[in-house]
Design a protein around this motif. Structure first.
Motif, PDB file in Angstrom:
ATOM      1  N   ALA A 104       0.846  -1.195   0.000  1.00  0.00           N
ATOM      2  CA  ALA A 104       0.000   0.000   0.000  1.00  0.00           C
ATOM      3  C   ALA A 104       0.880   1.243   0.000  1.00  0.00           C
ATOM      4  CB  ALA A 104      -0.904   0.014   1.230  1.00  0.00           C
ATOM      5  N   SER A 105       0.377   2.305  -0.639  1.00  0.00           N
ATOM      6  CA  SER A 105       1.051   3.601  -0.557  1.00  0.00           C
ATOM      7  C   SER A 105       0.074   4.593   0.058  1.00  0.00           C
ATOM      8  CB  SER A 105       1.440   4.130  -1.934  1.00  0.00           C
ATOM      9  OG  SER A 105       1.858   3.091  -2.748  1.00  0.00           O
TER      10      SER A 105
ATOM     11  N   SER B 109       4.168   5.712  14.290  1.00  0.00           N
ATOM     12  CA  SER B 109       3.384   5.031  15.328  1.00  0.00           C
ATOM     13  C   SER B 109       2.288   4.157  14.727  1.00  0.00           C
ATOM     14  CB  SER B 109       2.758   6.066  16.263  1.00  0.00           C
ATOM     15  OG  SER B 109       2.003   6.989  15.483  1.00  0.00           O
ATOM     16  N   LEU B 110       1.897   4.481  13.498  1.00  0.00           N
ATOM     17  CA  LEU B 110       0.817   3.687  12.885  1.00  0.00           C
ATOM     18  C   LEU B 110       1.270   2.249  12.636  1.00  0.00           C
ATOM     19  CD1 LEU B 110      -2.113   4.149  11.805  1.00  0.00           C
ATOM     20  CD2 LEU B 110      -1.108   4.325   9.530  1.00  0.00           C
TER      21      LEU B 110
ATOM     22  N   MET C  36      -5.488   3.468   7.001  1.00  0.00           N
ATOM     23  CA  MET C  36      -4.696   4.451   6.275  1.00  0.00           C
ATOM     24  C   MET C  36      -5.515   5.577   5.693  1.00  0.00           C
ATOM     25  SD  MET C  36      -1.644   2.307   4.577  1.00  0.00           S
ATOM     26  CE  MET C  36      -2.619   1.966   3.177  1.00  0.00           C
ATOM     27  N   GLU C  37      -6.813   5.374   5.691  1.00  0.00           N
ATOM     28  CA  GLU C  37      -7.721   6.373   5.127  1.00  0.00           C
ATOM     29  C   GLU C  37      -7.379   7.803   5.565  1.00  0.00           C
ATOM     30  OE1 GLU C  37     -11.031   6.163   3.342  1.00  0.00           O
ATOM     31  OE2 GLU C  37     -10.608   8.328   3.433  1.00  0.00           O
ATOM     32  N   PRO C  38      -7.202   8.036   6.870  1.00  0.00           N
ATOM     33  CA  PRO C  38      -6.909   9.420   7.286  1.00  0.00           C
ATOM     34  C   PRO C  38      -5.539   9.903   6.841  1.00  0.00           C
ATOM     35  CG  PRO C  38      -7.440   7.995   9.181  1.00  0.00           C
ATOM     36  CD  PRO C  38      -7.273   7.107   8.011  1.00  0.00           C
TER      37      PRO C  38
ATOM     38  N   GLY D 110      -4.945   2.966  -1.262  1.00  0.00           N
ATOM     39  CA  GLY D 110      -5.589   1.668  -1.485  1.00  0.00           C
ATOM     40  C   GLY D 110      -4.569   0.550  -1.496  1.00  0.00           C
ATOM     41  N   ALA D 111      -4.804  -0.434  -0.629  1.00  0.00           N
ATOM     42  CA  ALA D 111      -3.879  -1.567  -0.545  1.00  0.00           C
ATOM     43  C   ALA D 111      -4.242  -2.600  -1.594  1.00  0.00           C
ATOM     44  CB  ALA D 111      -3.953  -2.197   0.845  1.00  0.00           C
TER      45      ALA D 111
END
Ligand SMILES: Nc1ncnc2c1ncn2[C@@H]1O[C@H](COP(=O)(O)OP(=O)(O)O)[C@@H](O)[C@H]1O
Ligand SMILES: [Mg+2]
Lengths: 235, 787
Positions: free
Chosen positions: B61-62, B69-70, B236-238, B243-244
């Motif tokens: 994913a990018s 921390s994520l 990852m949306e925020p 899109g993975a």
């Protein structure tokens, strides 16, 4: 003396098989005249076929000369020999050598496609008594019938000479006679020089001349005073 | 040696011409099997081992930027085994020897230790050293294409400034087995390269300190890919997630896996054609041999040899052909396979791609061809056992013929006698004729398929590079600009015309199906970049709505008139609904097009552009390129002619080998069929042909009567081969169509002409060889004997 058609001068033929030399013909001299019916007699291996093949342009002598009219067959190129056969010679063999994929009529007509002045193939088949079997294939005919097709095919190009190598050799008595009658008729009606090889002495009686060969040499040429009709022959 | 074996050896020597032609066909079968199956296995193994040893990730994913921390939250997703976060950026490169700028992808690696996932295989040089921030590893493909070695430096625009990158090592990565830029189809290793650089160096330079913009994940056993992808997307949306996706959509893996599947398919059906032809040839040759030797067979049987030993004796021919075919085919296959792997190395970069045919595979190649040969032989030898000894020794009665088709149609007067002979000979063995035609048609079809690839490529070039993309240069800005950028571009030195475009990454969604694409907005007065379908029709864009590639419409299950959801993956990430205005049957990729104004409105932005297509004065191009290199606002430059050139080079290379092989193989088939067919006809009809010669027919005339049969077979086979070839190409097009590209089903007249000439020539040469044999026809001998 009528004009000679074939001149054969001191013709010899030597086959070389490895170390061995076979002298099939030794200095043969012979002349053939228009319209005559000649029978070549001799034991097996005496050189009859060799002589016939040389006359027909299938083979060339080792030495000596052969002339057909003014064609020198001894020095001819293979292509010239092919043309000579195409224009002037008809062959009949012991085994009929018909084209199995063509009918009687087609086998006969095949030759007329390459001849200058052919006979009507139908006429030829009528001459040999096969008008009933025009559309039969070789596999559907008896040996005698096949041989008569072979004769019809040989004469269809209106050859000057008809060369027959043991034409009755593979046939039974009545059939053989029928074939001889056909040959006699062709000779009489078309005036084709006819040379027939056989070892059957009886057949010699229907010839104008009988030539005996032994060990590659002509030992005797006999002129029949009276020709017999083939139907009158028995053996 | 037993008498029977001596006879076999003598027979084989006498029939050497036939033996060799059959053996060649067998050799082709074995060689193609060894080459294709071997390539398939070696590349599939190489892929498996490479992925395992270097820990190729499962999910990718990018995103725009997320704090480090994520990473812990990602690792906590059920089914996730390992997580590797990275920084991945694209920069303008100054490639030595190139006027135009190149594109580099910089990928971060840890300064110490190795990456947890997507590990690198160091080919030369050394790893980067901690603290030396200008050191990079470069991908082998790029290094080779540009002749860069360890110690070289290459300039890159980093943080708005030209910085030298010092190459300390050359490396490979399982992520870039097939190294291409963005959504392209063919590699251009000269202008696009991957560089691995310290994360500590990349972070500050691209404003990524304490964060990442790329993540790779490996799944734990039993972990669900779909589940992980959807949770990852939510996480990852925020952070601007793009899109993975799984391995299936990982571009390098996708190309590689597609190639492997294709190899497996062709590796089955091409050898099968050869082996079928070989079986057929062995059948006809042996049928004839048994036929001419019926009396010998009768004798053998009368002496008390059983059916089995007689049959085994004749089987010797088949086995000799297989033996010879193996001796030729295995080395040929290995040689071709090695050549093919060398070619593969140019497309697919593995630490090790050795073409290593296993003994297993060679044994099975020989066993399969042996089985095919025995099948051909045994079907011919059935008649041996059916033949009682006495019957076998009698001469056969004349072949039976029937009136042919011409007579049944009442056409005989139009068909010459020699033509009738030819037709009847063909009709007598309809199956043999049909199989000969089929075999020759296969040869023709193989040729068509071989040449077709050139046609497809040429056509693709016409559609994509000459009709759709007509710009000289395409430039991409590092971020969207206002429309004034358009005018500054137009004023660049040498630019004759500029057409702006807007590219927006988005996820298109319809019901439960979705796809990540870039939406391309084109200006309505466009002339340089057009939308062209595979029939070379120029497609217009409606003022509203979106136009999708047919393939994309298929994936989403939409047709014109449907309304789809667009989730934009940049900026404010708006979600909108839009109507599908149309579809376009294009050849490459999965595209989505909109009018640029409509796209701007959709984005609720002003007249914004992402880049421009330019037409450039060739004389001024060098100046323009060096200017662009120095312009940080321009992140990508595509030169159409250069792309086309590199595309042609790579493709031509790989095609030449396979087409060369296919052409020679097709010739072997055509030659084998015509040569054996004519030779057998000669043996069957020697008697007949000799009597024709006696009657005064010339050698040329009987040559035609003999070869006419083969000429008719070849003549009939050619249009059939064309049809078959077209059909196979159709199947190929159908089976090879993918999201990445579709091949156009176009076969040029030139291809048909080449195929025709090749088949005609191969047939003619074998015909001439047979015609030579007519010279040796012994008229007198033939006529003495009864057949
Ligand atoms: N092609 C050949 N090669 C070798 N010897 C041959 C050939 N043709 C014939 N002969 C030999 O020549 C001699 C004469 O043969 P041929 O003319 O066929 O005799 P005939 O027909 O009188 O039986 C024989 O000894 C035969 O074996
Ligand atoms: Mg004789």
């Amino acid at each position: 003396m009528p004009d000679t058609v074939f001149h054969v001068r001191k013709v010899s033929k030597v086959y070389r098989m490895g170390e061995v030399e076979v002298h099939a013909l030794r200095g043969v001299n012979l002349e053939l005249f228009p319209g005559e019916f000649v029978v070549l007699l001799g034991p097996s291996g005496s050189g009859k076929s060799t002589l016939l093949n040389i006359l027909g342009g299938l083979d060339v002598p080792t030495s000596g000369e052969v002339y057909y009219l003014d064609h020198n067959l001894t020095t001819a190129e293979p292509a010239e020999l092919t043309r000579y056969r195409r224009e002037h010679v008809g062959f009949v063999f012991q085994f009929y050598n018909l084209i199995p994929s063509l009918t009687a009529l087609e086998n006969t007509a095949l030759v007329t496609e390459i001849a200058e002045n052919p006979l009507d193939p139908l006429e030829c088949l009528r001459l040999v008594g096969l008008e009933e079997r025009l559309n039969h294939f070789p596999a559907q005919m008896s040996g005698g019938e096949q041989q008569r097709v072979a004769i019809a095919r040989a004469i269809a190009k209106r050859p000057e000479v008809l060369l027959c190598d043991e034409p009755t050799g593979a046939l039974d008595y009545p059939t053989g006679k029928l074939v001889l009658e056909v040959l006699e008729r062709v000779n009489r009606e078309l005036g084709t020089i006819t040379v027939v090889i056989t070892h059957n002495v009886v057949i010699a009686e229907m010839a104008d001349r009988v030539i005996r060969i032994s060990s590659g040499e002509i030992v005797d040429i006999h002129k029949n005073e009276k020709k017999m009709a083939p139907s009158a022959l028995t053996w | 040696m037993t008498a029977l074996n001596k006879k076999l050896v003598r027979d084989l020597w006498r029939m050497r011409g036939q033996l060799v032609t059959v053996a060649l066909v067998v050799a082709c079968g074995i060689a193609t099997y060894v080459t294709m199956r071997g390539s398939y296995e070696s590349i599939a193994n190489a892929q498996r081992e490479y992925y395992a040893k270097y820990r190729f990730a499962d999910v990718f994913a990018s995103l725009k930027r997320a704090p480090n921390s994520l990473e812990a939250s990602i690792a906590a997703i059920p089914g996730v085994s390992r997580v590797q976060t990275r920084i991945v950026v694209e920069v303008t490169l100054d490639v030595p020897g190139l006027q135009e700028p190149g594109l580099g992808r910089l990928v971060s690696i840890p300064e110490r230790g190795v990456p947890d996932l997507n590990d690198l295989c160091l080919r030369r040089g050394r790893n980067i050293e901690p603290g030396r921030r200008d050191e990079v590893l470069v991908s082998e493909a790029f290094a080779k294409a540009n002749q860069l070695d360890v110690g070289a430096t290459i300039g890159a625009v980093i943080n708005g400034r030209w910085e030298p990158l010092r190459i300390v090592g050359i490396a490979l990565s399982p992520e870039y087995v097939y190294e291409i830029r963005g959504a392209e189809v063919f590699p251009d290793n000269r202008r696009f390269g991957v560089f691995w650089m310290s994360r500590e160096a990349l972070g500050p330079a691209f404003n990524m300190e304490g964060g990442f913009n790329d993540v790779s994940i490996s799944l734990s056993p039993g972990g669900s890919e779909a589940e992980v992808i959807s949770r990852l997307d939510n996480l990852m949306e925020p952070y601007g997630g793009l899109g993975a996706y799984g391995r299936y959509d990982q571009i390098s893996n996708r190309f590689l896996s597609d190639e492997i599947v294709q190899d497996r398919i062709t590796g089955i059906f091409i050898p099968a054609i050869f082996l079928a032809v070989a079986a057929f040839l062995i059948h006809v040759v042996l049928s004839r041999l048994v036929h001419t030797q019926r009396s010998a067979i009768g004798l053998l049987k009368a002496f008390g040899f059983g059916n089995t030993s007689v049959a085994l004796h004749y089987l010797g021919f088949a086995l000799a052909a297989v033996l010879l075919g193996t001796l030729l085919g295995v080395p040929l296959g290995i040689w071709l396979g090695r050549g093919l792997s060398r070619l593969y190395q140019d497309f697919f970069r593995f630490p090790e791609l050795r073409f290593a045919p296993t003994l297993d595979m060679i044994v099975s190649a020989v066993a399969i061809s042996g089985a095919a040969a025995c099948f051909g032989a045994l079907s011919a030898l059935r008649s041996v056992s059916a033949l009682p000894p006495a019957e076998a020794m009698r001469p056969e009665s004349p072949a039976r013929f029937r009136p042919g088709i011409a007579e049944r149609l009442g056409l005989q007067r139009f068909v010459s006698l020699s033509a009738r002979m030819i037709l009847r000979n063909l009709e007598r063995r309809p199956w043999k004729a049909a199989l000969s035609i089929l075999g020759l048609a296969c040869a023709g079809a193989i040729l068509i398929v071989g040449f077709y690839f050139y046609d497809a490529i040429e056509y693709l070039v016409r559609v994509e590079f000459q009709s759709a993309a007509r710009e000289d240069v395409g430039i991409t800005f590092n971020e969207p600009h206002g429309s004034s950028a358009r005018f500054s571009v137009e004023r660049l030195p040498g630019v004759l015309r500029a057409e702006p475009f807007r590219a927006v990454p988005a996820r298109l969604r319809f019901q439960h199906r979705s796809r990540r694409v870039g939406i391309l907005g084109l200006s309505d007065d466009r002339d340089l970049r057009r939308i062209v379908d595979q029939h070379l029709r120029v497609i217009g864009l409606p003022p509203e709505g979106i136009v999708l590639s047919q393939s994309l419409a298929g994936i989403l299950g939409v047709s014109p008139g449907d309304t789809i959801t667009i989730e934009v993956l940049e900026g404010q990430r708006p979600v909108r609904r839009i109507i599908v205005a149309g579809t376009v049957e294009d050849l490459i990729g999965t595209s989505a097009y909109m009018d640029i104004g409509a796209l701007n409105r959709l984005m609720r932005e002003g007249e914004t552009v992402s880049g421009a297509f330019l037409s450039v004065d060739p004389l001024a191009a060098p100046g323009l390129y060096s200017f662009l290199k120095k312009t940080p606002a321009v992140s990508g430059v595509n030169v159409r002619e250069a792309m086309l050139q590199s595309f042609r080079n790579t493709i031509a290379q790989s095609l030449n080998l396979s087409t060369g092989a296919l052409i020679s193989f097709a010739c072997v088939i055509a030659f084998g069929i015509v040569y054996n067919g004519a030779l057998i006809a000669l043996s069957e009809r020697a008697h007949e042909l000799a009597s024709l010669r006696v009657l005064g027919f010339t050698r040329t005339e009987i040559g035609w009567m003999l070869l006419g049969e083969q000429a008719i077979l070849a003549g009939v086979s050619i249009p059939m081969g064309f049809l078959m070839g077209y059909g196979i190409c159709g199947l190929l097009v159908y089976s090879m169509q993918s999201e990445l590209y579709r091949m156009p089903l176009v076969i040029s007249g030139r291809t048909y002409a080449f195929a025709f000439i090749t088949i005609a020539l191969a047939s003619a040469i074998s015909g001439v060889l047979i015609a030579q044999k007519l010279r040796n026809l012994d008229l007198v001998a033939v006529l003495k004997a009864r057949e």
